[in-house]
Write a protein that holds these residues in place. Sequence first.
Motif, PDB file in Angstrom:
ATOM      1  N   GLN A 265       5.585 -15.506 -11.818  1.00 53.59           N
ATOM      2  CA  GLN A 265       5.900 -14.954 -10.496  1.00 53.59           C
ATOM      3  C   GLN A 265       7.407 -14.887 -10.306  1.00 53.59           C
ATOM      4  O   GLN A 265       8.107 -15.809 -10.708  1.00 53.59           O
TER       5      GLN A 265
ATOM      6  N   LYS B 130       7.189  -8.201 -11.507  1.00 58.61           N
ATOM      7  CA  LYS B 130       5.979  -7.418 -11.802  1.00 58.61           C
ATOM      8  C   LYS B 130       5.709  -6.380 -10.718  1.00 58.61           C
ATOM      9  O   LYS B 130       5.456  -5.224 -11.007  1.00 58.61           O
TER      10      LYS B 130
ATOM     11  N   GLY C  15      -2.861 -10.281  -6.291  1.00 59.53           N
ATOM     12  CA  GLY C  15      -2.242 -11.042  -5.201  1.00 59.53           C
ATOM     13  C   GLY C  15      -2.369 -10.278  -3.879  1.00 59.53           C
ATOM     14  O   GLY C  15      -2.752 -10.857  -2.856  1.00 59.53           O
TER      15      GLY C  15
ATOM     16  N   LEU D 246      -5.956 -10.240  -2.680  1.00 56.28           N
ATOM     17  CA  LEU D 246      -6.352 -11.547  -2.127  1.00 56.28           C
ATOM     18  C   LEU D 246      -5.702 -11.805  -0.772  1.00 56.28           C
ATOM     19  O   LEU D 246      -6.336 -12.326   0.142  1.00 56.28           O
TER      20      LEU D 246
ATOM     21  N   ILE E  49      -3.821 -19.877  -2.110  1.00 49.57           N
ATOM     22  CA  ILE E  49      -2.578 -19.119  -2.302  1.00 49.57           C
ATOM     23  C   ILE E  49      -1.392 -19.925  -1.776  1.00 49.57           C
ATOM     24  O   ILE E  49      -0.368 -20.051  -2.443  1.00 49.57           O
TER      25      ILE E  49
ATOM     26  N   GLY F 264      -0.174 -22.419  -4.073  1.00 49.98           N
ATOM     27  CA  GLY F 264       0.214 -21.937  -5.405  1.00 49.98           C
ATOM     28  C   GLY F 264      -0.866 -22.210  -6.447  1.00 49.98           C
ATOM     29  O   GLY F 264      -0.589 -22.243  -7.632  1.00 49.98           O
ATOM     30  N   LYS F 265      -2.127 -22.383  -5.982  1.00 47.96           N
ATOM     31  CA  LYS F 265      -3.221 -22.639  -6.933  1.00 47.96           C
ATOM     32  C   LYS F 265      -4.002 -21.360  -7.208  1.00 47.96           C
ATOM     33  O   LYS F 265      -3.985 -20.437  -6.392  1.00 47.96           O
ATOM     34  N   PHE F 266      -4.730 -21.351  -8.322  1.00 42.78           N
ATOM     35  CA  PHE F 266      -5.526 -20.174  -8.660  1.00 42.78           C
ATOM     36  C   PHE F 266      -6.774 -20.047  -7.791  1.00 42.78           C
ATOM     37  O   PHE F 266      -7.423 -21.045  -7.474  1.00 42.78           O
TER      38      PHE F 266
ATOM     39  N   GLN G  68     -10.377 -15.059 -17.783  1.00 36.64           N
ATOM     40  CA  GLN G  68     -10.259 -13.721 -17.187  1.00 36.64           C
ATOM     41  C   GLN G  68     -10.009 -12.669 -18.265  1.00 36.64           C
ATOM     42  O   GLN G  68     -10.543 -11.558 -18.201  1.00 36.64           O
TER      43      GLN G  68
ATOM     44  N   ARG H 199       6.872 -14.743   1.971  1.00 41.83           N
ATOM     45  CA  ARG H 199       5.518 -15.208   1.695  1.00 41.83           C
ATOM     46  C   ARG H 199       5.475 -16.723   1.847  1.00 41.83           C
ATOM     47  O   ARG H 199       6.414 -17.408   1.466  1.00 41.83           O
TER      48      ARG H 199
ATOM     49  N   ASP I  38       3.838 -18.818   0.242  1.00 42.73           N
ATOM     50  CA  ASP I  38       3.828 -19.541  -1.039  1.00 42.73           C
ATOM     51  C   ASP I  38       5.172 -19.435  -1.762  1.00 42.73           C
ATOM     52  O   ASP I  38       5.338 -19.996  -2.836  1.00 42.73           O
TER      53      ASP I  38
ATOM     54  N   ARG J 250       3.371 -23.245  -9.530  1.00 41.69           N
ATOM     55  CA  ARG J 250       3.085 -21.984 -10.207  1.00 41.69           C
ATOM     56  C   ARG J 250       3.675 -21.955 -11.612  1.00 41.69           C
ATOM     57  O   ARG J 250       3.076 -21.419 -12.533  1.00 41.69           O
TER      58      ARG J 250
HETATM   59  P1  AMP Z   1       0.890 -12.926  -6.894  1.00 40.82           P
HETATM   60  O1  AMP Z   1       1.053 -11.990  -5.738  1.00 40.82           O
HETATM   61  O2  AMP Z   1       0.511 -12.232  -8.168  1.00 40.82           O
HETATM   62  O3  AMP Z   1       2.084 -13.822  -7.043  1.00 40.82           O
HETATM   63  O4  AMP Z   1      -0.365 -13.872  -6.547  1.00 40.82           O
HETATM   64  C1  AMP Z   1      -0.339 -14.720  -5.422  1.00 40.82           C
HETATM   65  C2  AMP Z   1      -1.410 -15.779  -5.527  1.00 40.82           C
HETATM   66  O5  AMP Z   1      -2.712 -15.155  -5.558  1.00 40.82           O
HETATM   67  C3  AMP Z   1      -1.384 -16.637  -6.785  1.00 40.82           C
HETATM   68  O6  AMP Z   1      -0.449 -17.716  -6.691  1.00 40.82           O
HETATM   69  C4  AMP Z   1      -2.829 -17.128  -6.829  1.00 40.82           C
HETATM   70  O7  AMP Z   1      -3.061 -18.115  -5.854  1.00 40.82           O
HETATM   71  C5  AMP Z   1      -3.603 -15.881  -6.410  1.00 40.82           C
HETATM   72  N1  AMP Z   1      -3.944 -15.003  -7.565  1.00 40.82           N
HETATM   73  C6  AMP Z   1      -3.468 -13.749  -7.813  1.00 40.82           C
HETATM   74  N2  AMP Z   1      -4.001 -13.243  -8.925  1.00 40.82           N
HETATM   75  C7  AMP Z   1      -4.832 -14.200  -9.416  1.00 40.82           C
HETATM   76  C8  AMP Z   1      -5.673 -14.287 -10.560  1.00 40.82           C
HETATM   77  N3  AMP Z   1      -5.753 -13.293 -11.461  1.00 40.82           N
HETATM   78  N4  AMP Z   1      -6.396 -15.432 -10.737  1.00 40.82           N
HETATM   79  C9  AMP Z   1      -6.337 -16.444  -9.844  1.00 40.82           C
HETATM   80  N5  AMP Z   1      -5.555 -16.432  -8.739  1.00 40.82           N
HETATM   81  C10 AMP Z   1      -4.810 -15.327  -8.530  1.00 40.82           C
END
Ligand code: AMP
Length: 219
Positions: free
Chosen positions: A10, A14, A33, A36, A54, A57-59, A93, A163, A165, A174
């Motif tokens: 992160q 990207k 992201g 979600l 989120i 910072g967890k999945f 995944q 954000r 997070d 993360r």
């Molecule tokens: P990002 O916007 O890509 O930084 O994603 C923000 C947050 O969404 C991540 O820190 C995770 O909590 C969740 N997230 C996004 N993509 C995934 C993924 N492929 N698998 C699991 N969690 C995800």
Amino acid sequence: MKNLILIAIQGAGKGTLAKELSKKYGYVHISTGDLLRERAMVRDELGDQIRDLIDQGKFVSDEIIFDAISDKITSPACQNGYILDGFPRNMTQAVGYDELLKKVNQDIGIVIHLTVPEEILESRILGRRTCLECGSIYNIYSKDFCPKVEGICDKCGSTLTARKDDNLESLKKRLETYHEVTKPLIDYYKNKGILYEVESVDSKKTLIKVDKILEELGD
Ligand code: AMP
């Protein structure tokens, strides 16, 4: 046009790169992201669960992620090419995605791994500001990406927000997760012969390098 997967820690850029590429080539940008965060705005049990993960910072669970992307990638809009930003993020995944592609008879395309020195990640993450209205991304610590008026989107005039997070504690979490579960993907795609490494320090140069790769591949 080959589908693209962007893998990066992160803050590596990207989202910015995906937006540029979709503007230039017409790729559909699929950010897990963003999907979600949108789902997390709904005030129900699932929305609350996603928001909590989120923020820490967890999945989010693989099941939720597959639900979010499966329909998207098979939609007519994506048939001319799409960019996956934030997926796959672990080996389960990646393998699940291969199976999904096989089922729908789609090609994986190529993987771009954006690399960035860890010391510049902190200012990228802590300085990031996003427009919730149009999705534009800014950075208050960068002279090239700073909004003209503090806190206001140059493009649509809406308020910019950080954000939740994007804080030091969540960044630390993360980074740990990235090293533990996301990095193995790099070897996985290297072994398939579809991985391209691109250093991402200056976004304009990053775009030029990715353009060159796509050109060489005939895209
Ligand atoms: P990002 O916007 O890509 O930084 O994603 C923000 C947050 O969404 C991540 O820190 C995770 O909590 C969740 N997230 C996004 N993509 C995934 C993924 N492929 N698998 C699991 N969690 C995800």
